[in-house]
Enzyme design. Sequence first.
Site, short mmCIF file in Angstrom:
data_model
loop_
_atom_site.label_atom_id
_atom_site.label_comp_id
_atom_site.label_asym_id
_atom_site.label_seq_id
_atom_site.Cartn_x
_atom_site.Cartn_y
_atom_site.Cartn_z
N ASP A 23 32.24 90.98 -0.60
CA ASP A 23 30.99 90.72 0.12
C ASP A 23 29.79 91.36 -0.59
O ASP A 23 28.66 90.92 -0.38
CB ASP A 23 31.06 91.29 1.55
CG ASP A 23 32.07 90.54 2.41
OD1 ASP A 23 31.89 89.33 2.59
OD2 ASP A 23 33.05 91.16 2.87
N ILE A 82 34.00 81.51 0.17
CA ILE A 82 32.91 81.12 1.09
C ILE A 82 32.49 82.38 1.83
O ILE A 82 33.25 82.92 2.63
CB ILE A 82 33.35 80.05 2.11
CG1 ILE A 82 33.81 78.77 1.40
CG2 ILE A 82 32.20 79.74 3.07
CD1 ILE A 82 34.24 77.64 2.35
N GLU A 84 38.95 87.26 -1.61
CA GLU A 84 39.04 87.48 -0.17
C GLU A 84 40.31 86.91 0.45
O GLU A 84 40.93 87.54 1.30
CB GLU A 84 37.82 86.89 0.56
CG GLU A 84 37.99 87.00 2.08
CD GLU A 84 36.74 86.80 2.89
OE1 GLU A 84 35.84 86.09 2.44
OE2 GLU A 84 36.69 87.35 3.99
C1 LIP Z 1 31.33 87.58 6.49
C2 LIP Z 1 30.31 88.62 6.12
C3 LIP Z 1 29.33 88.81 7.25
C4 LIP Z 1 30.03 89.24 8.51
C5 LIP Z 1 31.12 88.26 8.87
C6 LIP Z 1 32.07 88.00 7.73
P1 LIP Z 1 33.16 86.05 5.25
O1 LIP Z 1 32.21 87.38 5.40
O2 LIP Z 1 29.59 88.24 4.98
O3 LIP Z 1 28.34 89.73 6.88
O4 LIP Z 1 29.11 89.30 9.57
O5 LIP Z 1 31.86 88.74 9.98
O6 LIP Z 1 32.89 89.12 7.45
O7 LIP Z 1 34.41 86.41 5.99
O8 LIP Z 1 32.45 84.91 5.86
O9 LIP Z 1 33.36 85.93 3.79
#
Ligand code: LIP
Length: 274
Positions: free
Chosen positions: A220, A91, A70
């Site tokens: 994700d 994370i 990421e």
């Molecule tokens: C997050 C996603 C989540 C979304 C957040 C964010 P990150 O990923 O898992 O579903 O609502 O905006 O993108 O950036 O915490 O890895």
Amino acid sequence: ARYMEDVYYEFAIKLTHDAAQILKTAINSVKKVDEKLGDWDLVTEYDRKIESTVIGQLKAKFPDHRFIGEESTGSELPELTDDPTWIIDPIDGTTNFVHGFPHTCVVIGLAIKKEMVIGIVYNPVLEQLFTARKGRGAFLNNEPIRVSNIQDLSKALVCMESGFIKIDQLRKQTIERLRTIVQKVQGIRTLGVAALSLCYIAMGIVEAYYIEGPGISTWDIAAASLIITEAGGVVVDRVTGEKIDIMKPRAIGACNEKIAKEMFKLIREADQKS
Ligand code: LIP
């Protein structure tokens, strides 16, 4: 190949524990927070630190592997090749991590020949380690897990994301999708953490999850999509309704085909109104 996969898995588990230790130690401290796409898309020094540690160690051990992470991959995803490719979210649920909300995790996945073969999602705050290996089942803290048996969407608990309401061009569509789905299901939850929301389907406490939008990418969904399918569930593409392509992360995860199809139809219905 099986033997090498055991080596990859053991090493990935060790790295996950090291990374999760950093997350757990830092969660209640003051962090340096930066915005990426907006105040709904955050990054901290810990996201960067965990990713560089994990990728650094994987590269040293497996120099000919590829990496998608990421914080180190640009906005353009590289092409997925047949080479072993590690897909990492250092994370997931960074906003939760920033607030100390305990639904946050480290995600490490491995694709070989364009198929996920290892998926690891670890929340060290709640001590939940989700693991899956292709063809070998899905586990929570080493105990087998299975999706729920619910067949009827009106009895389903569904996770969705609401943050995209903040983006002008996505507001109407997001509100309409939420409105349509809320009316048909037992309840919705919006947890802000894609990988864990998918794992909650795998462990049978949530029936479906829909995720798509800016900033949402393969890290994700890739690892957790193997965990769901190994637990008996499905992950389909929101546009085609077919099995998800992990490099096109617009996903409907569900405990079974029927629930996935109903979610697919509801999103279509909502889009016709917005
Ligand atoms: C997050 C996603 C989540 C979304 C957040 C964010 P990150 O990923 O898992 O579903 O609502 O905006 O993108 O950036 O915490 O890895």
